[in-house]
Write a protein that holds these residues in place. Structure first.
Motif, PDB file in Angstrom:
ATOM      1  N   ILE A  40       0.864  -1.185   0.000  1.00 19.50           N
ATOM      2  CA  ILE A  40       0.000   0.000   0.000  1.00 19.50           C
ATOM      3  C   ILE A  40       0.897   1.230   0.000  1.00 19.50           C
ATOM      4  CG2 ILE A  40      -1.839   1.243   1.198  1.00 19.50           C
ATOM      5  CD1 ILE A  40      -2.490  -1.405   2.642  1.00 19.50           C
ATOM      6  N   GLY A  41       0.926   1.943  -1.113  1.00 23.33           N
ATOM      7  CA  GLY A  41       1.759   3.124  -1.238  1.00 23.33           C
ATOM      8  C   GLY A  41       2.995   2.858  -2.076  1.00 23.33           C
ATOM      9  N   SER A  42       3.249   3.748  -3.046  1.00 20.06           N
ATOM     10  CA  SER A  42       4.364   3.534  -3.968  1.00 20.06           C
ATOM     11  C   SER A  42       5.503   4.498  -3.724  1.00 20.06           C
ATOM     12  CB  SER A  42       3.884   3.677  -5.416  1.00 20.06           C
ATOM     13  OG  SER A  42       3.519   5.023  -5.690  1.00 20.06           O
ATOM     14  N   GLY A  43       5.714   4.914  -2.448  1.00 22.86           N
ATOM     15  CA  GLY A  43       6.931   5.639  -2.120  1.00 22.86           C
ATOM     16  C   GLY A  43       8.135   4.749  -2.370  1.00 22.86           C
ATOM     17  N   VAL A  92       1.252  -3.427  -6.149  1.00 21.37           N
ATOM     18  CA  VAL A  92       1.450  -2.140  -5.482  1.00 21.37           C
ATOM     19  C   VAL A  92       0.231  -1.270  -5.772  1.00 21.37           C
ATOM     20  CG1 VAL A  92       2.909  -0.096  -5.256  1.00 21.37           C
ATOM     21  CG2 VAL A  92       3.949  -2.316  -5.792  1.00 21.37           C
ATOM     22  N   LEU A  93      -0.354  -0.720  -4.716  1.00 20.69           N
ATOM     23  CA  LEU A  93      -1.536   0.130  -4.845  1.00 20.69           C
ATOM     24  C   LEU A  93      -1.177   1.548  -4.420  1.00 20.69           C
ATOM     25  CD1 LEU A  93      -4.097  -2.354  -3.252  1.00 20.69           C
ATOM     26  CD2 LEU A  93      -3.877  -1.802  -5.690  1.00 20.69           C
ATOM     27  N   GLU A  94      -1.417   2.515  -5.298  1.00 15.72           N
ATOM     28  CA  GLU A  94      -1.064   3.914  -5.044  1.00 15.72           C
ATOM     29  C   GLU A  94      -2.287   4.797  -5.240  1.00 15.72           C
ATOM     30  OE1 GLU A  94       0.102   7.429  -4.300  1.00 15.72           O
ATOM     31  OE2 GLU A  94       1.571   5.818  -3.996  1.00 15.72           O
ATOM     32  N   GLN A  95      -2.592   5.618  -4.221  1.00 10.69           N
ATOM     33  CA  GLN A  95      -3.784   6.461  -4.287  1.00 10.69           C
ATOM     34  C   GLN A  95      -3.642   7.608  -5.284  1.00 10.69           C
ATOM     35  OE1 GLN A  95      -4.135   9.831  -2.802  1.00 10.69           O
ATOM     36  NE2 GLN A  95      -1.920   9.985  -2.471  1.00 10.69           N
ATOM     37  N   ALA A  96      -2.424   8.056  -5.548  1.00 15.95           N
ATOM     38  CA  ALA A  96      -2.208   9.162  -6.479  1.00 15.95           C
ATOM     39  C   ALA A  96      -2.217   8.662  -7.920  1.00 15.95           C
ATOM     40  CB  ALA A  96      -0.890   9.859  -6.168  1.00 15.95           C
ATOM     41  N   ASN A 105      -4.086   5.532  -8.889  1.00 17.62           N
ATOM     42  CA  ASN A 105      -5.491   5.912  -8.665  1.00 17.62           C
ATOM     43  C   ASN A 105      -6.254   4.781  -7.964  1.00 17.62           C
ATOM     44  OD1 ASN A 105      -5.446   8.545  -9.960  1.00 17.62           O
ATOM     45  ND2 ASN A 105      -5.189   7.409 -11.885  1.00 17.62           N
ATOM     46  N   ALA A 106      -5.564   4.134  -7.048  1.00 10.02           N
ATOM     47  CA  ALA A 106      -6.143   2.991  -6.320  1.00 10.02           C
ATOM     48  C   ALA A 106      -6.043   3.276  -4.831  1.00 10.02           C
ATOM     49  CB  ALA A 106      -5.411   1.699  -6.680  1.00 10.02           C
ATOM     50  N   SER A 107      -7.044   3.896  -4.277  1.00 11.66           N
ATOM     51  CA  SER A 107      -7.044   4.280  -2.873  1.00 11.66           C
ATOM     52  C   SER A 107      -7.540   3.129  -2.007  1.00 11.66           C
ATOM     53  CB  SER A 107      -7.951   5.505  -2.676  1.00 11.66           C
ATOM     54  OG  SER A 107      -7.968   5.903  -1.330  1.00 11.66           O
ATOM     55  N   VAL A 108      -6.716   2.726  -1.048  1.00 13.98           N
ATOM     56  CA  VAL A 108      -7.079   1.638  -0.141  1.00 13.98           C
ATOM     57  C   VAL A 108      -7.926   2.206   0.991  1.00 13.98           C
ATOM     58  CG1 VAL A 108      -6.228  -0.118   1.449  1.00 13.98           C
ATOM     59  CG2 VAL A 108      -5.029   0.302  -0.717  1.00 13.98           C
ATOM     60  N   ILE A 161       2.127  -4.978   3.071  1.00 12.85           N
ATOM     61  CA  ILE A 161       3.142  -4.011   3.491  1.00 12.85           C
ATOM     62  C   ILE A 161       2.578  -2.613   3.286  1.00 12.85           C
ATOM     63  CG2 ILE A 161       5.478  -3.144   3.108  1.00 12.85           C
ATOM     64  CD1 ILE A 161       6.171  -5.946   1.985  1.00 12.85           C
ATOM     65  N   ALA A 162       2.482  -1.863   4.360  1.00 15.32           N
ATOM     66  CA  ALA A 162       1.911  -0.518   4.300  1.00 15.32           C
ATOM     67  C   ALA A 162       3.022   0.521   4.302  1.00 15.32           C
ATOM     68  CB  ALA A 162       0.974  -0.284   5.481  1.00 15.32           C
TER      69      ALA A 162
END
Length: 523
Positions: free
Chosen positions: A8-11, A30-34, A258-261, A289-290
């Protein structure tokens, strides 16, 4: 849909974990909200077409020197990773009436000593002694910073340090770790300009000159910069992100933007799946993994499933806020202190320890600093591909600011929310730049301002515009990052792990937490 691991998050830490696990044969999502991967490691044309600006991070030295890059750098190069060397990493300018208008650090001991000698022959001797100390001590410090804490590898790093340095040397290291920048710099150097040159690196990590524990970072940055220079990304810092995403995809993984958990589902004490805001559900067979701030992880993502002892992690204290001002220029700044400053990657505008202390105190009190500290990045000096021919980009980081201003220290700017305040404060930033680089305003073709509120909107991990995702003061570092019992990326929920700048070993581009965890899961 089921995967071995869901990140969760592509930092950079999330992507590093995903890349390593993919290389070990895991099926990763990998899921990224942006709308774009990378978190705080992003590049964009935010002023004019053809001008590529690093939106937050610019310096890739930590990545270039990381254990992750040592293992995966060659394969990442095959996916397009391109790093550039900047042999003049940083400099500082001082007051107009100063006997030393500026000082810099270059790659190489003798070139750097030539700068320090202009300020003080005695300090040049002290710098040479410090370099010898770093030769013996530095590898052990980096080994400690690159180990889980607490752990046997961390213990071995300390044992090897003791074998190399002895008890007296270990005591000196412990004293360094507990010192404020002012105390250490005053004990080490006699000249105020040399002290200020190094002290600016404390502010990069929320350490004003008088905060305990801040001496380590000026020491490491000065010595590492002198030995290795600075690494930049060709075309922008996002060369790292693009290479990681390409490598993950090539290995059978997925990076979905564009995948907000909305929630992590926990059953019988184990994290089982994630649910997106649109209702989609993804199952995780081996790990979730967050790469998010603990406020999000132990708040809305876990909800009632958050462990009872997670309150301390959720309460991780933000550091002061940051503002970014991106400028498209038709010429490099004409630095009053000397044209040679046009050859450095960073120019710090932080003329003295008193100046830095005042700025920090004002920001901590909720005041807009009357004269902010500026980190001025000049990436097109080394990478002309970032702008049209003969043009330049300027990366200006304002350190430090209040997340929610209550007044202006100079009594000139009416305080309103950041969305309406930011352009007025950006004018103050340009005033400071103009003082040290006369004529700069006439060179500005376009500008883009990112306030603390903008930074948090772009990346929710940057709470209040804190680019560090949590203060690095000693009560939130080592085994206390993000909280006691959480420093090894465990969350208290089986199969759920936590990485990112808010976890050990903290902020930066080294990808350390993501890589160290991934290596534990898949050696």
């Amino acid at each position: 849909m089921s995967h071995d691991a869901i990140i969760i998050g592509s930092g950079i830490n999330g992507l590093a974990a995903a890349y390593h696990l993919t290389r070990r044969g895991w099926k990763v999502l990998v899921l990224e909200q942006a709308g774009v991967a990378g978190g705080a490691v992003r590049t964009g044309e935010v002023t004019l077409p053809g001008f590529r600006h690093d939106l937050c991070a610019m310096n890739l030295s930590m990545f270039a020197g990381s254990a992750f890059h040592a293992e995966h750098g060659k394969t990442l190069a095959g996916h397009g990773l391109k790093l550039l060397a900047a042999p003049r990493p940083f400099a500082s300018v001082f007051a107009e009436d100063s006997t030393v208008p500026w000082l810099g650090v270059e790659q190489g001991l003798e070139p750097t000593l030539a700068h320090v000698t202009r300020a003080s022959e005695r300090d040049a001797q002290a710098w040479r002694a410090l370099d010898a100390r770093f030769e013996a001590e530095g590898p052990h410090l980096f080994a400690l910073m690159g180990s889980p804490v607490p752990s046997w590898p961390a213990g071995k790093a300390l044992w090897r340090m003791w074998r190399a340095l002895g008890t007296r040397g270990m005591a000196d290291t412990a004293r360094l770790l507990m010192s404020s920048p002012r105390d250490w710099l005053t004990a080490t150097f006699e000249n105020d300009a040399v002290r200020a040159l190094l002290a600016t690196w404390g502010l990069h990590l929320d350490f004003s000159p008088d905060v305990t524990g801040g001496a380590l970072f000026p020491y490491l940055e000065a010595m590492a910069g002198q030995r290795y220079g600075m690494a930049l990304g060709r075309g922008g810092v996002d060369t790292v992100v693009r290479a990681l995403v390409q490598g993950i995809t090539a290995g059978g993984g997925q990076v979905q933007t564009n995948a907000s958990v909305a929630r992590i589902h926990v059953s019988e004490g184990r994290a089982q799946a994630v649910e997106l805001a649109d209702g989609q559900r993804h199952e995780a067979r081996r790990a979730i993994i967050a790469n998010v701030h603990p406020r999000a992880l132990y708040g809305p993502l876990l909800g009632d499933a958050a462990p009872a002892d997670s309150a301390a992690a959720r309460a991780l204290r933000p550091g002061p806020a940051t503002m970014m001002v991106h400028l498209a220029l038709d010429a490099l700044p004409r630095w009053r202190a000397g044209a040679a400053l046009q050859t450095f990657a960073y120019v710090h505008i932080a003329p003295s320890l008193h100046y830095m202390s005042r700025v920090y105190t004002e920001a901590q009190a909720g005041l807009l600093p009357a004269e902010p500290v500026l980190v001025v990045g000049q990436p097109t000096v080394f990478d002309p591909t970032r702008a049209p021919a003969g043009r330049h980009v300027l990366w200006v980081q304002v350190r430090v600011l209040p997340a929610q201003p209550v007044a202006d220290a100079a009594g000139q700017i009416p305080v309103t929310p950041w969305d309406t305040l930011k352009h007025a404060y950006a004018e103050r930033v340009l005033d400071v730049l103009e003082t040290h680089a006369p004529g700069l305003r006439a060179s500005v073709l376009a500008q883009h301002v990112m306030s603390p509120a903008d930074l948090e909107r772009e990346n929710p991990n940057l709470v209040g515009g804190d680019s560090l995702s949590g203060s690095h003061h000693l009560d939130q570092f080592f085994v206390f990052r993000p909280a006691w019992g959480r420093s090894r990326w465990r969350t208290g929920v089986q199969g759920l792990y936590h990485v990112g700048a808010s976890t050990w070993p903290g902020a930066g581009t080294a990808a350390a937490s993501g890589y160290l965890l991934a290596r534990e899961l898949a050696p």
